[in-house]
Scaffold this active site. Structure first.
Site, PDB file in Angstrom:
ATOM      1  N   GLY A  13      -2.445   3.617  18.558  1.00 36.46           N
ATOM      2  CA  GLY A  13      -3.171   2.535  17.889  1.00 36.46           C
ATOM      3  C   GLY A  13      -2.328   1.274  17.815  1.00 36.46           C
ATOM      4  N   ARG A  23       8.859  -8.948  21.737  1.00 39.81           N
ATOM      5  CA  ARG A  23       9.673 -10.165  21.900  1.00 39.81           C
ATOM      6  C   ARG A  23      11.157  -9.861  21.658  1.00 39.81           C
ATOM      7  NH1 ARG A  23      11.641 -13.611  17.951  1.00 39.81           N
ATOM      8  NH2 ARG A  23      11.871 -15.819  18.505  1.00 39.81           N
ATOM      9  N   ARG A  74      -4.648   5.253  24.716  1.00 34.91           N
ATOM     10  CA  ARG A  74      -4.351   6.672  24.500  1.00 34.91           C
ATOM     11  C   ARG A  74      -4.543   7.311  25.878  1.00 34.91           C
ATOM     12  NH1 ARG A  74      -4.037   6.777  18.713  1.00 34.91           N
ATOM     13  NH2 ARG A  74      -5.466   5.269  17.825  1.00 34.91           N
ATOM     14  N   ASP A 105       3.487   8.797  16.009  1.00 33.91           N
ATOM     15  CA  ASP A 105       4.067  10.118  16.258  1.00 33.91           C
ATOM     16  C   ASP A 105       3.579  10.734  17.566  1.00 33.91           C
ATOM     17  OD1 ASP A 105       1.554  10.522  15.208  1.00 33.91           O
ATOM     18  OD2 ASP A 105       2.121  12.261  14.012  1.00 33.91           O
ATOM     19  N   SER A 107       2.840   9.093  20.350  1.00 35.81           N
ATOM     20  CA  SER A 107       3.573   8.420  21.431  1.00 35.81           C
ATOM     21  C   SER A 107       5.008   8.936  21.527  1.00 35.81           C
ATOM     22  CB  SER A 107       3.604   6.911  21.176  1.00 35.81           C
ATOM     23  OG  SER A 107       2.292   6.437  21.043  1.00 35.81           O
ATOM     24  N   THR A 128       3.245   1.983  13.907  1.00 35.90           N
ATOM     25  CA  THR A 128       1.990   2.577  13.424  1.00 35.90           C
ATOM     26  C   THR A 128       1.713   2.086  12.012  1.00 35.90           C
ATOM     27  OG1 THR A 128       0.939   4.635  12.683  1.00 35.90           O
ATOM     28  CG2 THR A 128       3.324   4.672  12.818  1.00 35.90           C
ATOM     29  N   ASP A 130       0.334   3.753   9.855  1.00 33.20           N
ATOM     30  CA  ASP A 130       0.276   4.909   8.948  1.00 33.20           C
ATOM     31  C   ASP A 130       1.566   5.160   8.158  1.00 33.20           C
ATOM     32  OD1 ASP A 130      -2.180   5.220  10.172  1.00 33.20           O
ATOM     33  OD2 ASP A 130      -1.529   6.865  11.467  1.00 33.20           O
ATOM     34  N   ASP A 132       3.970   7.068   8.851  1.00 36.28           N
ATOM     35  CA  ASP A 132       4.168   8.513   8.719  1.00 36.28           C
ATOM     36  C   ASP A 132       5.313   9.068   9.566  1.00 36.28           C
ATOM     37  OD1 ASP A 132       2.929   8.030  11.113  1.00 36.28           O
ATOM     38  OD2 ASP A 132       1.417   9.594  10.923  1.00 36.28           O
ATOM     39  N   ARG A 174      -4.905   8.567   8.765  1.00 35.50           N
ATOM     40  CA  ARG A 174      -5.041   9.932   9.303  1.00 35.50           C
ATOM     41  C   ARG A 174      -4.575  10.966   8.288  1.00 35.50           C
ATOM     42  NH1 ARG A 174      -4.379  10.844  15.663  1.00 35.50           N
ATOM     43  NH2 ARG A 174      -2.650   9.411  15.678  1.00 35.50           N
ATOM     44  N   GLY A 188      -4.779  -1.964  -8.295  1.00 34.44           N
ATOM     45  CA  GLY A 188      -5.230  -1.549  -9.623  1.00 34.44           C
ATOM     46  C   GLY A 188      -6.416  -0.601  -9.551  1.00 34.44           C
ATOM     47  N   LYS A 216     -14.379   1.368 -18.688  1.00 37.34           N
ATOM     48  CA  LYS A 216     -14.369   0.323 -17.666  1.00 37.34           C
ATOM     49  C   LYS A 216     -15.760   0.112 -17.120  1.00 37.34           C
ATOM     50  CE  LYS A 216      -9.700   1.309 -16.267  1.00 37.34           C
ATOM     51  NZ  LYS A 216      -8.760   1.322 -15.193  1.00 37.34           N
ATOM     52  N   GLN A 257      -8.297  -3.281   9.302  1.00 32.93           N
ATOM     53  CA  GLN A 257      -6.959  -2.964   8.766  1.00 32.93           C
ATOM     54  C   GLN A 257      -5.856  -3.131   9.804  1.00 32.93           C
ATOM     55  OE1 GLN A 257      -7.232   0.873   6.188  1.00 32.93           O
ATOM     56  NE2 GLN A 257      -9.126   0.774   7.374  1.00 32.93           N
TER      57      GLN A 257
HETATM   58  P1  ATP Z   1      -1.139   6.004  15.855  1.00 32.80           P
HETATM   59  O1  ATP Z   1      -0.220   6.471  14.765  1.00 32.80           O
HETATM   60  O2  ATP Z   1      -1.454   4.571  15.760  1.00 32.80           O
HETATM   61  O3  ATP Z   1      -2.360   6.869  16.014  1.00 32.80           O
HETATM   62  P2  ATP Z   1       0.099   7.484  17.990  1.00 32.80           P
HETATM   63  O4  ATP Z   1       1.228   7.150  18.866  1.00 32.80           O
HETATM   64  O5  ATP Z   1       0.305   8.633  17.037  1.00 32.80           O
HETATM   65  O6  ATP Z   1      -0.326   6.166  17.237  1.00 32.80           O
HETATM   66  P3  ATP Z   1      -1.679   9.083  19.641  1.00 32.80           P
HETATM   67  O7  ATP Z   1      -3.038   8.782  20.143  1.00 32.80           O
HETATM   68  O8  ATP Z   1      -1.486  10.302  18.816  1.00 32.80           O
HETATM   69  O9  ATP Z   1      -1.207   7.775  18.878  1.00 32.80           O
HETATM   70  O10 ATP Z   1      -0.688   9.195  20.899  1.00 32.80           O
HETATM   71  C1  ATP Z   1      -0.614   8.147  21.849  1.00 32.80           C
HETATM   72  C2  ATP Z   1      -0.416   8.714  23.217  1.00 32.80           C
HETATM   73  O11 ATP Z   1       0.811   9.457  23.282  1.00 32.80           O
HETATM   74  C3  ATP Z   1      -1.480   9.705  23.669  1.00 32.80           C
HETATM   75  O12 ATP Z   1      -2.636   9.079  24.144  1.00 32.80           O
HETATM   76  C4  ATP Z   1      -0.739  10.457  24.782  1.00 32.80           C
HETATM   77  O13 ATP Z   1      -0.755   9.709  25.973  1.00 32.80           O
HETATM   78  C5  ATP Z   1       0.681  10.503  24.240  1.00 32.80           C
HETATM   79  N1  ATP Z   1       0.877  11.819  23.614  1.00 32.80           N
HETATM   80  C6  ATP Z   1       0.522  12.207  22.382  1.00 32.80           C
HETATM   81  N2  ATP Z   1       0.813  13.508  22.184  1.00 32.80           N
HETATM   82  C7  ATP Z   1       1.337  13.951  23.344  1.00 32.80           C
HETATM   83  C8  ATP Z   1       1.822  15.217  23.812  1.00 32.80           C
HETATM   84  N3  ATP Z   1       1.824  16.309  23.024  1.00 32.80           N
HETATM   85  N4  ATP Z   1       2.292  15.282  25.083  1.00 32.80           N
HETATM   86  C9  ATP Z   1       2.317  14.214  25.878  1.00 32.80           C
HETATM   87  N5  ATP Z   1       1.856  12.988  25.497  1.00 32.80           N
HETATM   88  C10 ATP Z   1       1.386  12.869  24.268  1.00 32.80           C
END
Ligand code: ATP
Length: 325
Positions: A13, A23, A74, A105, A107, A128, A130, A132, A174, A188, A216, A257
């Site tokens: 995302g 940059r 993705r 996570d 990626s 991200t 999130d 997380d 998520r 609040g 309230k 967001q």
């Molecule tokens: P966000 O937190 O914004 O969702 P993200 O990086 O967690 O970002 P994902 O859609 O979970 O987003 O992962 C992005 C890309 O990373 C996936 O489309 C895929 O190409 C690669 N990826 C995710 N999990 C795996 C995996 N287990 N093995 C190989 N590639 C992966």
């Protein structure tokens, strides 16, 4: 000798501040004698060889812009061994000796698997909304999303108060409740329903029984989107059925967001992390995520960064409960 490049991509995302990070990586790399190639549409563009050299001018006038000039995607193909094999071949053809991956996570999980299979150097940046990722206090995009949510909830509060309504406001995140919990405190709100505090039915029942509406004339409950429990709509339907006295509404904030200009402190965060990626490469690091902890730039092995749920500070649950009486 053939020139080697650092490749940079954004994946998953989009998050506000990714451009500031692009940059920073590009300029810091060029300053330190490297050349840089931008890879478009994340891993998808790596596999498709959608790649172009980046100069200092190419990253002018982007520090303030949301989204990502490199675009993101993705990639289903990258989750397969064949896709990653193709990605490796393209890296060889393009003389890319190290990859900087800005993403969440998923990626970084992809980067970890790729680096296990092939002799590639990968450096991750936490990108991200999130928040997380483990080992870093903040992720690029989080603060900007948080501020957007708070601005929206302020507006929703006006209408909620005017009509004596109970609003369920759904926010992104998520499986992580950072955006919900922090935005609830900052706006609040009366309560936050978050995955980390899931006792199911009864997060809702507890709030209703606490009688927060007795004193309230409006109530706002922030609900973390969650594939597991159906989000704000689910809770609103429950209230309509189980507590018909309440005038309930739902607002799902959705993609707004993600957008917008990064806040000043997050432009600085992205700049520090982007520079940190190049410093990491120069220090011979590989397969680490660059993070920020206690205001210091740190390197966290991918296996750590993605290992499991980053804990939310439980004292915030108590504080929200206390302050929403
Ligand atoms: P966000 O937190 O914004 O969702 P993200 O990086 O967690 O970002 P994902 O859609 O979970 O987003 O992962 C992005 C890309 O990373 C996936 O489309 C895929 O190409 C690669 N990826 C995710 N999990 C795996 C995996 N287990 N093995 C190989 N590639 C992966």
């Amino acid at each position: 000798m053939e020139e080697k490049y650092i490749g940079i991509l954004t994946s998953g995302g989009d998050a506000s501040g990714m451009n500031a990070a692009i940059r920073a990586v590009t300029r810091s790399a060029i300053f330190n004698g490297y050349r840089v190639k931008g890879i478009y549409r994340g891993y998808e563009g790596l596999i498709a060889d959608d790649i172009k050299e980046l100069t200092t001018e190419d990253v002018s006038n982007i520090i303030q812009r949301g989204g990502t000039i490199l675009k993101t995607a993705r990639s289903q193909q990258f989750t397969t061994p064949e896709g990653r094999k193709r990605a490796y071949e393209v890296m060889q053809q393009e003389n890319i000796s190290a990859l900087v991956i800005i993403g969440g996570d998923g990626s970084l999980t992809g980067a970890r698997i790729f680096a296990e299979e092939y002799d590639v150097v990968c450096i991750g940046l936490p990108g991200t909304i999130d928040n997380d990722l483990y080992g870093t206090d903040f992720t690029i995009g989080y603060d900007t999303a948080l501020n957007t949510i708070v601005q929206c909830v302020d507006k929703i509060r006006d209408t909620a108060t005017s009509h004596d309504r109970l609003f369920f406001v759904e926010v992104m995140g998520r499986d992580a409740g950072f955006l919900a919990q922090y935005s609830a405190i900052a706006s609040g709100a009366e309560a936050a329903i978050i995955p980390e505090d899931r006792t199911d039915a009864d997060q809702l029942e507890t709030f209703i029984n606490r009688g927060f509406r007795k004193t309230k004339n409006s109530s706002i409950v922030i609900v973390s989107e969650s594939p597991k429990d159906g989000g704000a709509m689910h809770y609103a339907q429950r209230v309509e059925k189980e507590y018909p006295d309440y005038d309930v509404r739902v607002s799902i904030l959705g993609h707004l967001q993600r957008g917008g200009s990064p806040s000043a402190s997050y432009r600085i965060l992205a700049s520090r992390l982007g520079d940190g990626a190049v410093q990491a490469l120069m220090a011979g690091q590989r397969n680490v995520m660059v993070g920020i902890h206690d205001n210091e730039v740190v390197y966290i092995p991918f296996t750590e960064a993605i290992k499991d749920d980053k804990p939310l500070d439980k004292s915030l649950i108590r504080i929200l409960n206390e302050l929403s009486i």
